[in-house]
Design an enzyme around this catalytic site. Structure first.
Site, PDB file in Angstrom:
ATOM      1  N   CYS A 454      33.010  38.633  36.945  1.00  0.00           N
ATOM      2  CA  CYS A 454      33.487  38.007  38.173  1.00  0.00           C
ATOM      3  C   CYS A 454      32.996  36.570  38.287  1.00  0.00           C
ATOM      4  O   CYS A 454      33.635  35.736  38.930  1.00  0.00           O
ATOM      5  CB  CYS A 454      33.061  38.813  39.387  1.00  0.00           C
ATOM      6  SG  CYS A 454      31.285  39.150  39.451  1.00  0.00           S
ATOM      7  N   HIS A 827      27.919  40.127  43.051  1.00  0.00           N
ATOM      8  CA  HIS A 827      29.340  39.933  42.775  1.00  0.00           C
ATOM      9  C   HIS A 827      29.752  38.533  43.229  1.00  0.00           C
ATOM     10  O   HIS A 827      29.202  37.995  44.197  1.00  0.00           O
ATOM     11  CB  HIS A 827      30.152  40.993  43.520  1.00  0.00           C
ATOM     12  CG  HIS A 827      31.632  40.891  43.318  1.00  0.00           C
ATOM     13  ND1 HIS A 827      32.227  41.059  42.093  1.00  0.00           N
ATOM     14  CD2 HIS A 827      32.635  40.630  44.189  1.00  0.00           C
ATOM     15  CE1 HIS A 827      33.537  40.921  42.224  1.00  0.00           C
ATOM     16  NE2 HIS A 827      33.808  40.655  43.486  1.00  0.00           N
TER      17      HIS A 827
END
Length: 996
Positions: A454, A827
Site C-alpha cells: 500500500c 496501512h
C-alpha cells in the site's frame, strides 16, 4: 350396555349429567362380562376415540378402552390383534376422505395392555415395518412426532438392523421437509416441540447404535447439498446436528472436505444451508459445526467457496443478533466469518450500513446478553478497522455508534486476526482479490495490493494525479532508453485507459523496489518516494534523455533555455533549491551553500514551542530570516539574511493576499479579498515574509503545515557539541544556521517527520499529533534584487520591493495518510485531486488576467480517496477531519502544485503550449495495442466469471428478505419501512420471522 353408552354420549344432556351416567357404565364394565358384550364395548370405544368430533367423546372412548384393557385383558388382546392393527395403519379408520388422525395415539394407548401377551412380538414386528413405511411416506410434523412418541415409549417397535439405519435416514428426510405454515406463537411453539420429539428419537437410537450416526449424517449432507430440490430443506435439520457427539466432529469434517466426489457447488449449497441454521432456536452446538466446516474448507484451500458463502450469508447472520434466543450462536459464526475474511474488506463493508441500527437496538434492550454482545461486537469492529483502514468516510457513522464501548489493545487485535486467518500465506489468496465487478463510479482505477504494498500504491496514485507530471510521462516517445520511466509510463497508461476496476503494479514494483526493502513487509512510503524520484532522475541524467515534446517559449533567453533543457523531468516537476547560510557569531562571517531538493522533511517543533492559532488565512511569522541586529559595517553583509528589514511604509505595496476565491493575479494596489473579512487580511499583510495557509478549520492550539515550515526555516543555533568550524576564525565557534528557499518546485512535496527512534524500546515510534493542512499554501522564495524589481514592475507575484522575497502560491493536490502507530506496520491510503491552472492559459500578456470561471474555483475540485483497489469520491472536509475521527490515521506526505507566477511562468507556459498542441497525450502504438488487448481479455474474463458465478449463486440457498429483521427494529413503530404482518413482519419480537 354399548347401546346405553352410545345413547348417553350422543344425547343433548349437559356434560355433567352425561358424566354421571358414563361413570355408572364404566363401573359396570369392571364386573365380569361375556365376550360378545366386551367386543361391542371395545368397538364403540374405538369408534369414539378415533372418530369422535369432540374432545369429550374422545376422552370417554379413551376411558372405556383403558377399563376394558385392564379388567378384560383376554378380550382386549383378542380384539387388539395384528390384523386389526395392520388394517388401521394401512387403510385407516372412518369414512373415506375423513380418516382418523388418532390411529397412532390409539395404538400407543392399546400397546400398554398387550406387552405381556403372546401376540406382543407379532405386534412389535408389524409396527417395526409399518413405522418405517409411514416415515417413507413423509408424514406431517405432527404425525412424525406421534411416531416418535410411540417409539420412545415402546422402543421394541423401533426398526432393527439395516431397517434401523434406513429408518434414521428416512426420518431425517422427513425433518428436511418440515414446514411451519402458521405464524402464531402458540403454533410455532407446538411445531418446535414436534421437531424436538423427532430429533430426540434420533438421539435415542444413536445412543444405543453409534454405528447409525455417520450414515445418518451422510444422508443429512446429501439433503442439504442437493442442487435439485425445488424447495430448500427445512431449518429444522439443525435440531439433528445438535445431538451428534462433538468428538466425532473432526473426523466428519475431514471426511467431508477431502471427499473428491463432492463438487464445489454441492459443498457451497451445504455450508450455505448450514449457516441458515443459526436462526434455529434452542439448538446446541450448531455454531460449532458451522465454524468447524468453514475451517475445514480453509484447510483444503477451498477459498472460492468460503468467499461466495461469506458474502452471501454474512448479512443474514448479522441480522440474527437482534434475537436473544439465537444471539450467542450467531455472534460466534459472525466473528469467525469476519475475522477469517482478511483478504478483502468486502464482507465487513456489507455490514457497515446496518451496524449503527443494531448497536442502537442492543443498547435499548439493556440486558446482560445485549451488553455482552455489544462488547464483543465492538471488539470485532475495531479488529476490522485495524485490518482494513483507509475508509474514513465509510467508518465514521460506525465509529460514532461504538465510541462509548471498550476498545481492545493492539496485541489483542493482532492475536484475534492471527488466530482466525484462513491461511498465513497471503499469496494463496491473491487470485481472489479484488472481487470487483466494474470500475469505480469515479472512473478512476485502483491498484492491487501485492502484499503490504500500500505504501507504493498510495505514492503511485499521488504521482498519477499530479496531472502535469502524468502528461509528461505519457508523452514519452518509444525507445527513450529509460527502462524505469517506461514502466511508469505503461502503468500510468493502464491507470488512464484500462477497463479493469484495478490493475496489478507487479512489474513496476519489481523494477522500482529498493534493494534494502524486505519483501512482504510494510515500508516507509516517503523512503520509497525519494528512492523512486532519485532513480528516475539519475536514469535520465546519465544520458537517457526524455524526448522533449514540450517546446520552450520563444521569449526565453538562450541562458534560460539552456537551463531548462538541461533539467530532467524530475527536476522540472519536483526539483527546488534551497540556500543554507551559516554565520559565525564571533567574526560574523557568512558562508552559504545552495542545494537541490525534491521534498522538504518537516520535523515537529518541541512541545513547549508556541503554536499560533489558526484562522482562515493563517500568517506564519518568523518563516523568513530573523531580525538580528546587524554588524556595524552593514555593507559587508549585503545580501545576508541577517540584514534588518525595514517596516513597509503605508505608500508601499504590501504583499497581496489571495483568498480561496481569488485565483487570478492581482494588480499592485488592488484590494485583497480574504475569505472571512478584511480584519484577517490586514493582520496577515503585516508580515510580507510570512507563509500563509488557507484552510477550512483547525483545532485551537493544533499544529499546522505552516507551523512546521516555519520551524524548518527558522534559524538554528550551533553551540556546544554542534559548534561550527569557521574558516575565517580557523576554529570551532558558536554560529547560527538558516535555510532559505531560492527556487520553488512545480510540485512541492512535504514529508511530516512523524517517525522517530525511541532508544528505550529500540523501535521507531510515531508522533500522532493532528496537523491542520491548508488547501492553499504561500511560501516565501528568496530572489535576486533585480528579479524582485521586475516582479514589482509587472505587478506579478507577491514580492515586496527591497525585501528580497516573493510569495509563491501552492494548491494542495494529494495527501498520503498513514494509519497505524509504527512505520513497520499499519496501512497507507491517499486523498487526491487533479489541480490544473485555474487561470486560463491563453490570457493576454499585458498583465491583466481573465477571471477564472466558477467551475475552476479551488474548493469545487473533486477529491478522491485511493485505498488500494477501492477508489471513491471524497472531500477536503474528510481530509481535514480524518485524524479527529481516527487518531492513528495521520497525514504523512503532502503534494502541492505551484500556481502560475513569475518564477514558474516558463514551465507553465510550456505545459500550456503542449496541451494546446497535443491535447490528451497520445500513446505509442505498442502501448495502445497492449491496453486494447488487455481490455478485450478483461471482458472475456468477466463473461467467464459471470457464468461461473451464475452457477455458484444459483446453487446458494436463497435467503429472501434477510433485512426484515433490521427493518422491524426501527424506533418509530409507525414506520412503513418494514414488511407487513402478512409478509412475516410483526415487530422485533416476531418469532416466525426469526425461525423461518
Amino acid at each position: 350396555m354399548d347401546k346405553i353408552l352410545e345413547a348417553v354420549v350422543m344425547s343433548s344432556y349437559p356434560n355433567n349429567v352425561k358424566q354421571g351416567l358414563v361413570r355408572r357404565v364404566i363401573e359396570a364394565a369392571k364386573q365380569p362380562m361375556d365376550s360378545e358384550q366386551c367386543w361391542s364395548m371395545l368397538e364403540l370405544s374405538t369408534k369414539l376415540y378415533l372418530t369422535g368430533d369432540t374432545k369429550y367423546k374422545r376422552e370417554i372412548g379413551k376411558e372405556v378402552l383403558e377399563v376394558y384393557g385392564h379388567y378384560h385383558p383376554e378380550e382386549f388382546e383378542e380384539f387388539f390383534n395384528v390384523r386389526f392393527l395392520l388394517s388401521l395403519l394401512q387403510e385407516g379408520y372412518g369414512p373415506l376422505g375423513k380418516r382418523s388422525h388418532y390411529v397412532l395415539d390409539y395404538i400407543q394407548l392399546g400397546l400398554q395392555f398387550v406387552l405381556e401377551s403372546p401376540s406382543a412380538n407379532s405386534i412389535f414386528s408389524l409396527l417395526r415395518i409399518e413405522v418405517l413405511r409411514k416415515v417413507c411416506e413423509r408424514p406431517s410434523p405432527k404425525q412424525c412426532a406421534k411416531i416418535s412418541k410411540l417409539l420412545t415409549q415402546h422402543p421394541q417397535c423401533i426398526p432393527t438392523g439395516k431397517h434401523q439405519l434406513l429408518f434414521c435416514q428416512q426420518l431425517i428426510r422427513c425433518i428436511g421437509q418440515f414446514q411451519c405454515v402458521s405464524e402464531g406463537e402458540e403454533e410455532i411453539m407446538e411445531f418446535l416441540e414436534q421437531v424436538n420429539k423427532v430429533s430426540g428419537l434420533l438421539q435415542r437410537i444413536w445412543r444405543t447404535q453409534t454405528s447409525a450416526i455417520l450414515p445418518s449424517l451422510k444422508e443429512l449432507f446429501t439433503i442439504i447439498s442437493s442442487t435439485e430440490e425445488q424447495e430448500a430443506p427445512s431449518n429444522a435439520l439443525a435440531s439433528v446436528v445438535q445431538f451428534v457427539p462433538l468428538e466425532l466432529m473432526d473426523g466428519v469434517i475431514r471426511n467431508l472436505t477431502n471427499d473428491d466426489s463432492i463438487t464445489d457447488v454441492q459443498m457451497m449449497m451445504a455450508i450455505g444451508r448450514m449457516i441458515d441454521w443459526v436462526s434455529w432456536p434452542l439448538g446446541k452446538n450448531i455454531d460449532k459445526w458451522i465454524i468447524a466446516l468453514l475451517k475445514g474448507l480453509a484447510a483444503v484451500k477451498k477459498f472460492s467457496i468460503l468467499i461466495e458463502v461469506t458474502l452471501s450469508k454474512i448479512e443474514k447472520v448479522f441480522s440474527k443478533l437482534l434475537y436473544p434466543i439465537v444471539r450467542e450462536g450467531a455472534l460466534s459464526v459472525l466473528q469467525y466469518m469476519l475475522l477469517s475474511f482478511q483478504h478483502s474488506h468486502e464482507a465487513f463493508h456489507l455490514l457497515l450500513p446496518h451496524i449503527p441500527r443494531l448497536v442502537a437496538s442492543l443498547k435499548k434492550e439493556d440486558s446482560n446478553s445485549a451488553t455482552s454482545s455489544l462488547e464483543q461486537l465492538a471488539e470485532l469492529i475495531h479488529c476490522m478497522f485495524f485490518r482494513f483502514s483507509g475508509f474514513p468516510d465509510l467508518y465514521e457513522p460506525v465509529l460514532e455508534a461504538v465510541k462509548a464501548l471498550p476498545i481492545p489493545n493492539e496485541d489483542r487485535i493482532k492475536h484475534l486476526l492471527g488466530q482466525n486467518a484462513w491461511t498465513s500465506q497471503k499469496n494463496e489468496l491473491a487470485c481472489f482479490y479484488p472481487r470487483l465487478a466494474s470500475k469505480s463510479e469515479t472512473g478512476k482505477i485502483g491498484l492491487i495490493n501485492l502484499g503490504n504494498t500500500c505504501y507504493m500504491n498510495s505514492i503511485i496514485q499521488s504521482l498519477f494525479m499530479a496531472s502535469d507530471f502524468r502528461h509528461s510521462v505519457l508523452n514519452l516517445t518509444e525507445g527513450n532508453s529509460q527502462p524505469l520511466m517506461t514502466k511508469l509510463q505503461w502503468l500510468f497508461a493502464f491507470l488512464e485507459h484500462s477497463q479493469r476496476p484495478a490493475i496489478s503494479p507487479e512489474s513496476f514494483l519489481s523494477a522500482s523496489w529498493p534493494p534494502w526493502f524486505t519483501p512482504g513487509a510494510q515500508q516507509d512510503c516517503s523512503e520509497y518516494l525519494k528512492y523512486l524520484l532519485d532513480r528516475l532522475h539519475e536514469e535520465e541524467k546519465t544520458g537517457k534523455r526524455i524526448y522533449q515534446k514540450l517546446k520552450e517559449s520563444s521569449l526565453m533567453s538562450q541562458a534560460v533555455e539552456h537551463h531548462y533543457l538541461n533539467k530532467t523531468l524530475i527536476e522540472k516537476m519536483f526539483g527546488g533549491k534551497m540556500m543554507t547560510k551559516i554565520r559565525c557569531l564571533k567574526c560574523l562571517n557568512v558562508s552559504s551553500r545552495e542545494e537541490a531538493f525534491t521534498d522538504l522533511s518537516l520535523a515537529f517543533p518541541p512541545s513547549d514551542r508556541n503554536v499560533r492559532g489558526s484562522t482562515s488565512i493563517l500568517p506564519v511569522e518568523e518563516i523568513g530570516p530573523q531580525f538580528i541586529e546587524p554588524p556595524e559595517n552593514a555593507g559587508q553583509l549585503m545580501g545576508s539574511p541577517w540584514i534588518q528589514r525595514k517596516a513597509p511604509k503605508a505608500s508601499d505595496h504590501a504583499a497581496p493576499l489571495m483568498s480561496v476565491e481569488t485565483l487570478g493575479f492581482q494588480e499592485p494596489g488592488e484590494a485583497a479579498n480574504p475569505v472571512h473579512g478584511d480584519d484577517v487580511g490586514v493582520d496577515a499583510a503585516k508580515d510580507p515574509f510570512s507563509t500563509f495557509g488557507e484552510q477550512a478549520c483547525a483545532p485551537k492550539d493544533s499544529r499546522s503545515v505552516p507551523d512546521l515550515i516555519n520551524y524548518f526555516l527558522s534559524p538554528e543555533r550551533l553551540t556546544a557539541e554542534n559548534k561550527y568550524h569557521c574558516e575565517k576564525c580557523a576554529s570551532l565557534q558558536d554560529a547560527e544556521k538558516v535555510a532559505e528557499l531560492t527556487e520553488g518546485p512545480h510540485y512541492l512535496i512535504l514529508t511530516l517527520l512523524r517517525f522517530s527512534f525511541d532508544p528505550r524500546t529500540m523501535k521507531r515510534k510515531k508522533i500522532l499529533d493532528n496537523v491542520s493542512i491548508p488547501v492553499v499554501l504561500k511560501l516565501p522564495i528568496l530572489v535576486a534584487p533585480e528579479e524582485t524589481e521586475k516582479v514589482c514592475q509587472h505587478g506579478k507575484g507577491g514580492a515586496v520591493p527591497g525585501s528580497g522575497f516573493m510569495t509563491v502560491v501552492y494548491d494542495l493536490c494529494s495527501v498520503v495518510v498513514h494509519s497505524g502507530i509504527s512505520s513497520e506496520s499499519g496501512h497507507y491510503y491517499c486523498y487526491s485531486r487533479e489541480c490544473t491552472d485555474t487561470v486560463p492559459h491563453g490570457q493576454p500578456r499585458d498583465g491583466v488576467p481573465k477571471p477564472a470561471s466558477d467551475k475552476q474555483l479551488d474548493f469545487e475540485i473533486q477529491w478522491y480517496l485511493f485505498n488500494d483497489t477501492r477508489v471513491s469520491f471524497s472531500s477536503f472536509e474528510s481530509v481535514s477531519n480524518v485524524t479527529s475521527f481516527f487518531p492513528k490515521d495521520t497525514a504523512y506526505v503532502l503534494f502541492y502544485r505551484q500556481r502560475p507566477g513569475r518564477q514558474s511562468c516558463l514551465l507553465h507556459e510550456a505545459l500550456a503550449e503542449a496541451g494546446r498542441l497535443h491535447g490528451e497525450p497520445s500513446l505509442h502504438k505498442d502501448l495502445m495495442e497492449a491496453i486494447s488487448k488487455d481490455n478485450i481479455l478483461f471482458l472475456q474474463e468477466q463473461e467467464k466469471e459471470a457464468r461461473n458465478r451464475a452457477a455458484y449463486i444459483s446453487a446458494l440457498p436463497k435467503s429472501p428478505l434477510w433485512w426484515r429483521d433490521l427493518d422491524r427494529d426501527k424506533d418509530d413503530d409507525s414506520s412503513s419501512g418494514g414488511c407487513s404482518p402478512a409478509a412475516g413482519g410483526g415487530g422485533s419480537g416476531s418469532f416466525h420471522g426469526l425461525v423461518f
